[in-house]
Design a protein around this motif. Structure first.
Motif, PDB file in Angstrom:
ATOM      1  N   PHE A  22      42.237  33.117  40.768  1.00  0.00           N
ATOM      2  CA  PHE A  22      43.335  33.950  41.273  1.00  0.00           C
ATOM      3  C   PHE A  22      43.211  35.392  40.800  1.00  0.00           C
ATOM      4  CE2 PHE A  22      47.547  35.801  40.347  1.00  0.00           C
ATOM      5  CZ  PHE A  22      48.012  35.948  41.645  1.00  0.00           C
ATOM      6  N   SER A  57      42.230  38.657  43.059  1.00  0.00           N
ATOM      7  CA  SER A  57      43.289  39.653  43.220  1.00  0.00           C
ATOM      8  C   SER A  57      42.792  41.043  42.833  1.00  0.00           C
ATOM      9  CB  SER A  57      44.503  39.278  42.360  1.00  0.00           C
ATOM     10  OG  SER A  57      45.024  38.028  42.746  1.00  0.00           O
ATOM     11  N   GLY A 117      41.918  28.661  43.140  1.00  0.00           N
ATOM     12  CA  GLY A 117      42.587  29.877  42.657  1.00  0.00           C
ATOM     13  C   GLY A 117      42.246  31.090  43.496  1.00  0.00           C
ATOM     14  N   ILE A 148      44.380  31.395  46.585  1.00  0.00           N
ATOM     15  CA  ILE A 148      45.697  31.985  46.340  1.00  0.00           C
ATOM     16  C   ILE A 148      45.547  33.483  46.094  1.00  0.00           C
ATOM     17  CG2 ILE A 148      47.708  31.976  44.819  1.00  0.00           C
ATOM     18  CD1 ILE A 148      47.128  29.033  44.231  1.00  0.00           C
ATOM     19  N   GLY A 149      44.489  33.872  45.372  1.00  0.00           N
ATOM     20  CA  GLY A 149      44.263  35.293  45.072  1.00  0.00           C
ATOM     21  C   GLY A 149      44.041  36.140  46.312  1.00  0.00           C
TER      22      GLY A 149
END
Length: 621
Positions: free
Chosen positions: A71, A75, A107, A110-111
């Motif tokens: 994530f 991001s 992850g 989602i990132g």
């Protein structure tokens, strides 16, 4: 197919440019955005160097850490593709397990939703092209610097500038369409529309190889009113499926573990897409409620799209998390490497009838771009080379691997085993199990060294020397075996005893090195290797006086004496090469850590004291 695909794309784009200036502006925006993504990825590779790899090593020993790593890095870098490729390269090099890699991919999914929030929240509200120009100027200036860190920062800034510029041109292009074409007229309601636009989103992402680019295109079209909200949701689902193409392409040059991870990525995104399609209406209702709770206007469809994108990715992770272990087990069963029997797994005297030589396990092109990973892959491959050479040398000494790895007294094993059984062609075993791996290690090291630090280059050189030492040891065993076979079969009892002594000495050395290879600590490795050096020097038949005693007692002939001198010399060289190899290989690390003696920084007095302590302990036992 490849020959037709590229010209077809050029023809379609050329026709679009000719009939529509707006299409030309949107396409230019996508191209600039994609170039910005490439620059950003290149910048993070150069700027972070081995930092990303070190973080990945230390932050993935728990599932929640793997999820967090995926994530956070996605991001920050705004590139799930880069994170996926780094993860595949680490998995191919054997640095992380498949379950950890799957956690990182979850992850990263989602990132990647943070990109939609940034574009929907800022890109559509702020004139970001005004920031693009100065960022590009600073970035290009830094690109001309020789310092690696500054050059990496230049790539990052240039990438951001091009991203902002690409978003601006896409937004302007769709705004211009308002006065000429209304793309909403082509909207498709119902399940058919969801499926068709999901397919369009998938194809667009496969072509551009960037879900970020597809999402930006969707958001800019949605902001300009050129695509309906319902169809935009379906396009976002399709972008999620299409983003797996990068991992699949990266896995083509990876080993079976990398392919397993790419399959896990595809399965996860496909399951997430199915859930999103089946529960599209309930999720859309939940998005409306969340938007109202967050104070987002009912007609602010770009931010609602960002909420939806985040929601269905979160749901996908929550659904798949409990099944990670089952997924990993299934992937390992479904995608398995071809079973190959090692040389050291065959009984002594039995020949390996395969025609294809062993191939490297860890030297994959995917890891070349990451210095720490590439060096770790080489370390593991040289250890693989030693494991194979271990079996070949055991055969050359007419010993079984199982006996060498057991606690049986080797003197009893040798005396009970008698002479050589069957024909053992060490040269053939060398060609099948050692030579090709050694060649690949040297070639791979030459390609990998360009991006390494000075300390890593030193370690790489030491590993090449260690590989050469392994090969030289195998060749000396081959030369030693010629006389050994004859003397063990037809020699006098005295000569058989001397050649059995060589077998016991080298077998003991191989046993000790195998134990250090699997479980030796740094201090234990240093002490054991120092002791082995001394023991090998003492058994030299010329220096210990044994040869003189045998000649004076007329127990051997002059010809036998010459044979013993030559073959003990071969045995001594085998021992010296293997100990030199172990000093490097059993303490090597991807950061460029020097050998055991340098790490511990012990002088000869320290070593002498430790050896005396070890001898006292042994006598006490």
């Amino acid at each position: 197919m490849k020959k037709i695909f590229l010209p077809s794309i050029f023809l379609i784009l050329g026709y679009g440019f000719w009939v529509s200036p707006q299409f030309k502006e949107i396409s230019a925006g996508v191209a600039i955005f994609l170039f910005g993504m490439l620059s950003l990825e290149e910048g993070f590779k150069a700027f972070t160097g081995g930092i990303l790899e070190k973080l990945l090593k230390g932050a993935t020993n728990r599932l929640w850490k793997s999820l967090s790593f995926g994530f956070v890095t996605t991001s920050v870098m705004q590139s799930s593709s880069l994170v996926s490729l780094v993860t595949i390269s680490f998995l191919s090099a054997g640095l992380i397990e498949l379950a950890q890699g799957v956690g990182i991919i979850f992850g990263a999914n989602i990132g990647t939703t943070t990109g939609a929030w940034l574009v929907a929240g800022l890109g559509m509200k702020v004139k970001i092209s005004a920031y693009a120009m100065p960022i590009l100027v600073f970035g290009v200036i830094l690109l001309f610097q020789s310092n690696r860190v500054l050059k990496g920062a230049g790539y990052v800034l240039s990438g951001l500038g091009f991203l902002f510029l690409g978003i601006h041109y896409m937004k302007e292009g769709f705004e211009a369409y308002r006065g000429s074409i209304d793309l909403v007229a082509y909207a498709m309601p119902g399940l058919a529309g969801v499926l068709v636009f999901t397919l369009i989103g998938t194809v667009a992402t496969v072509i551009m190889q960037s879900s970020h680019a597809t999402l930006v295109l969707i958001i800019t079209a949605l902001a300009a009113g050129q695509v309906s909200y319902e169809n935009a949701l379906a396009l976002a689902i399709g972008a999620n499926i299409g983003t797996t193409i990068t991992a699949i392409l990266g896995a083509l040059s990876a080993n079976i573990a990398g392919r397993q991870l790419a399959a896990a990525h595809l399965i996860f995104n496909a399951v997430t897409a199915i859930i999103a399609i089946v529960f599209l209406q309930p999720m859309a209702t939940l998005v409306d409620s969340a938007a109202q709770w967050m104070g987002i206007a009912a007609d602010n469809y770009t931010l609602k799209l960002a909420i939806f994108h985040t929601l269905f990715n979160f749901v996908g992770v929550l659904v798949m998390l409990p099944w990670i272990r089952q997924l990993v087990r299934w992937l390992k069963r479904a995608l398995r490497p071809k079973e190959r029997r090692k040389a050291d797994e065959l009984p002594a005297g039995q020949q390996d009838r395969r025609t294809q030589p062993d191939r490297p396990r860890y030297l994959k092109p995917a890891v070349l771009g990451y210095p720490d990973t590439a060096l770790e892959a080489i370390i593991r491959e040289v250890r693989h080379l030693f494991d194979n050479a271990f079996g070949v040398m055991a055969h050359g000494l007419f010993l079984n691997r199982s006996d060498l790895l057991s606690d049986k007294p080797l003197q009893e094993v040798v005396e009970r085993g008698g002479g050589p059984k069957g024909q053992v062609d060490v040269e053939k075993l060398y060609q099948m199990h050692v030579r090709s791996i050694y060649s690949e290690v040297i070639a791979f090291a030459a390609r990998a060294q360009s991006s390494m630090s000075e300390s890593q280059m030193q370690m790489l050189f030491s590993l090449k020397i260690a590989s050469r030492d392994i090969v030289e040891a195998v060749k000396d065993v081959k030369h030693l075996q010629k006389n050994m076979r004859a003397q063990l079969s037809t020699g006098s009892p005295v000569m058989r005893r001397q050649y059995n002594t060589i077998r016991v000495q080298l077998g003991t050395l191989l046993r000790e090195l195998s134990r250090l290879r699997s479980q030796g600590s740094a201090e234990e490795t240093l002490l054991t290797l120092t002791r082995l050096k001394r023991e090998m020097q003492k058994v030299d038949i010329l220096s210990n006086g044994v040869l003189d005693q045998l000649i004076r007692g007329e127990e051997i002939s002059e010809s036998d004496a010459a044979s013993l001198i030559n073959d003990y010399s071969y045995a001594l060289r085998v021992a010296q090469n293997l100990i030199a190899m172990a000093e490097v290989l059993f303490s090597a690390s991807s950061s460029g850590t020097p050998s055991v003696e340098q790490v511990l920084a012990l002088d000869s007095v320290d070593i002498e004291q430790l050896l005396q302590t070890e001898n006292i302990d042994r006598e006490g036992v």
